[in-house]
Design a protein around this motif. Sequence first.
Motif, PDB file in Angstrom:
ATOM      1  N   ALA A   1       0.829  -1.207   0.000  1.00 52.34           N
ATOM      2  CA  ALA A   1       0.000   0.000   0.000  1.00 52.34           C
ATOM      3  C   ALA A   1       0.863   1.257   0.000  1.00 52.34           C
ATOM      4  O   ALA A   1       0.609   2.195  -0.759  1.00 52.34           O
ATOM      5  N   ILE A   2       1.901   1.278   0.824  1.00 55.26           N
ATOM      6  CA  ILE A   2       2.754   2.471   0.866  1.00 55.26           C
ATOM      7  C   ILE A   2       3.530   2.603  -0.438  1.00 55.26           C
ATOM      8  O   ILE A   2       3.728   3.707  -0.946  1.00 55.26           O
ATOM      9  N   GLN A   3       3.924   1.488  -1.038  1.00 58.60           N
ATOM     10  CA  GLN A   3       4.629   1.544  -2.316  1.00 58.60           C
ATOM     11  C   GLN A   3       3.699   2.077  -3.406  1.00 58.60           C
ATOM     12  O   GLN A   3       4.099   2.883  -4.236  1.00 58.60           O
ATOM     13  N   TRP A   4       2.423   1.644  -3.399  1.00 64.91           N
ATOM     14  CA  TRP A   4       1.458   2.142  -4.370  1.00 64.91           C
ATOM     15  C   TRP A   4       1.261   3.644  -4.177  1.00 64.91           C
ATOM     16  O   TRP A   4       1.183   4.396  -5.147  1.00 64.91           O
ATOM     17  N   PHE A   5       1.193   4.076  -2.933  1.00 61.31           N
ATOM     18  CA  PHE A   5       1.092   5.506  -2.632  1.00 61.31           C
ATOM     19  C   PHE A   5       2.281   6.249  -3.232  1.00 61.31           C
ATOM     20  O   PHE A   5       2.108   7.263  -3.912  1.00 61.31           O
ATOM     21  N   PHE A   6       3.503   5.744  -3.007  1.00 64.22           N
ATOM     22  CA  PHE A   6       4.699   6.387  -3.549  1.00 64.22           C
ATOM     23  C   PHE A   6       4.647   6.463  -5.075  1.00 64.22           C
ATOM     24  O   PHE A   6       4.976   7.484  -5.670  1.00 64.22           O
ATOM     25  N   ASP A   7       4.231   5.380  -5.705  1.00 65.07           N
ATOM     26  CA  ASP A   7       4.241   5.290  -7.158  1.00 65.07           C
ATOM     27  C   ASP A   7       3.135   6.101  -7.833  1.00 65.07           C
ATOM     28  O   ASP A   7       3.294   6.507  -8.983  1.00 65.07           O
ATOM     29  N   ASN A   8       2.029   6.348  -7.140  1.00 64.88           N
ATOM     30  CA  ASN A   8       0.855   6.919  -7.801  1.00 64.88           C
ATOM     31  C   ASN A   8       0.297   8.215  -7.226  1.00 64.88           C
ATOM     32  O   ASN A   8      -0.429   8.916  -7.931  1.00 64.88           O
ATOM     33  N   VAL A   9       0.570   8.509  -5.973  1.00 65.43           N
ATOM     34  CA  VAL A   9      -0.116   9.625  -5.324  1.00 65.43           C
ATOM     35  C   VAL A   9       0.836  10.611  -4.646  1.00 65.43           C
ATOM     36  O   VAL A   9       0.500  11.768  -4.447  1.00 65.43           O
TER      37      VAL A   9
ATOM     38  N   VAL B   1      -6.103   9.734   4.273  1.00 71.30           N
ATOM     39  CA  VAL B   1      -5.732   8.498   4.955  1.00 71.30           C
ATOM     40  C   VAL B   1      -5.531   7.431   3.886  1.00 71.30           C
ATOM     41  O   VAL B   1      -6.362   7.287   2.988  1.00 71.30           O
ATOM     42  N   VAL B   2      -4.423   6.706   3.981  1.00 73.60           N
ATOM     43  CA  VAL B   2      -4.128   5.604   3.069  1.00 73.60           C
ATOM     44  C   VAL B   2      -4.071   4.326   3.883  1.00 73.60           C
ATOM     45  O   VAL B   2      -3.452   4.284   4.948  1.00 73.60           O
ATOM     46  N   THR B   3      -4.724   3.290   3.368  1.00 74.64           N
ATOM     47  CA  THR B   3      -4.690   1.999   4.043  1.00 74.64           C
ATOM     48  C   THR B   3      -4.703   0.892   3.006  1.00 74.64           C
ATOM     49  O   THR B   3      -5.241   1.065   1.912  1.00 74.64           O
ATOM     50  N   GLY B   4      -4.107  -0.208   3.358  1.00 73.65           N
ATOM     51  CA  GLY B   4      -4.179  -1.395   2.521  1.00 73.65           C
ATOM     52  C   GLY B   4      -5.389  -2.204   2.925  1.00 73.65           C
ATOM     53  O   GLY B   4      -6.142  -1.829   3.824  1.00 73.65           O
TER      54      GLY B   4
ATOM     55  N   LEU C   1      -7.976   6.574   0.885  1.00 74.58           N
ATOM     56  CA  LEU C   1      -7.515   5.817  -0.267  1.00 74.58           C
ATOM     57  C   LEU C   1      -7.241   4.391   0.199  1.00 74.58           C
ATOM     58  O   LEU C   1      -6.366   4.175   1.045  1.00 74.58           O
ATOM     59  N   VAL C   2      -8.028   3.444  -0.321  1.00 79.06           N
ATOM     60  CA  VAL C   2      -7.832   2.024   0.032  1.00 79.06           C
ATOM     61  C   VAL C   2      -7.118   1.364  -1.126  1.00 79.06           C
ATOM     62  O   VAL C   2      -7.626   1.342  -2.248  1.00 79.06           O
TER      63      VAL C   2
END
Length: 156
Positions: A28-36, A116-119, A147-148
């Motif tokens: 989830a944190i990697q997706w956040f880094f890559d996209n948001v 808020v970001v969560t997996g 963001l889920v």
Amino acid sequence: MAEQEVGGKDHQRKVAIGIDESEHSERAIQWFFDNVMRPDDFLVLIHTPEIYDLTMASPAVVDQLLKDVTKKVKALEKKYKNIVEKKGLTGKFRTGQGKPGEVVCKIAKEEKCNLVVTGTRGLGKVRRTFLGSVSDYIIHHSHVPVLVVRNSALQH
């Protein structure tokens, strides 16, 4: 990651990210880094250590469990601190006691986060009904957008 408050930049966004020891959090944190991610984001990493029923435990067992939990939390903090610093971001690591969804919402509000970001573990309907869903709780109780990051989003 620093414990100081964000200062100086009006456009800086505070992002709360719920983390645990699972690969779902890492993804989830990697997706956040890559996209948001924005280069001036300030991250508030929120962890809720596992709760144990210690009512029948001896003092020695309680002491050992507390030491184990502290060790795990410090290792998790170090791991995510390194991940965040490699991205050139700043932030802080917070822990709380209670149900994970409630803790994430509470700390995100205290920290005045904008997102808020969560997996998600991707539980089926039956398991989610009995176990509850942290992401579902956050979606329904957060004071800011959520963001889920679903498992299926990570496989593409």
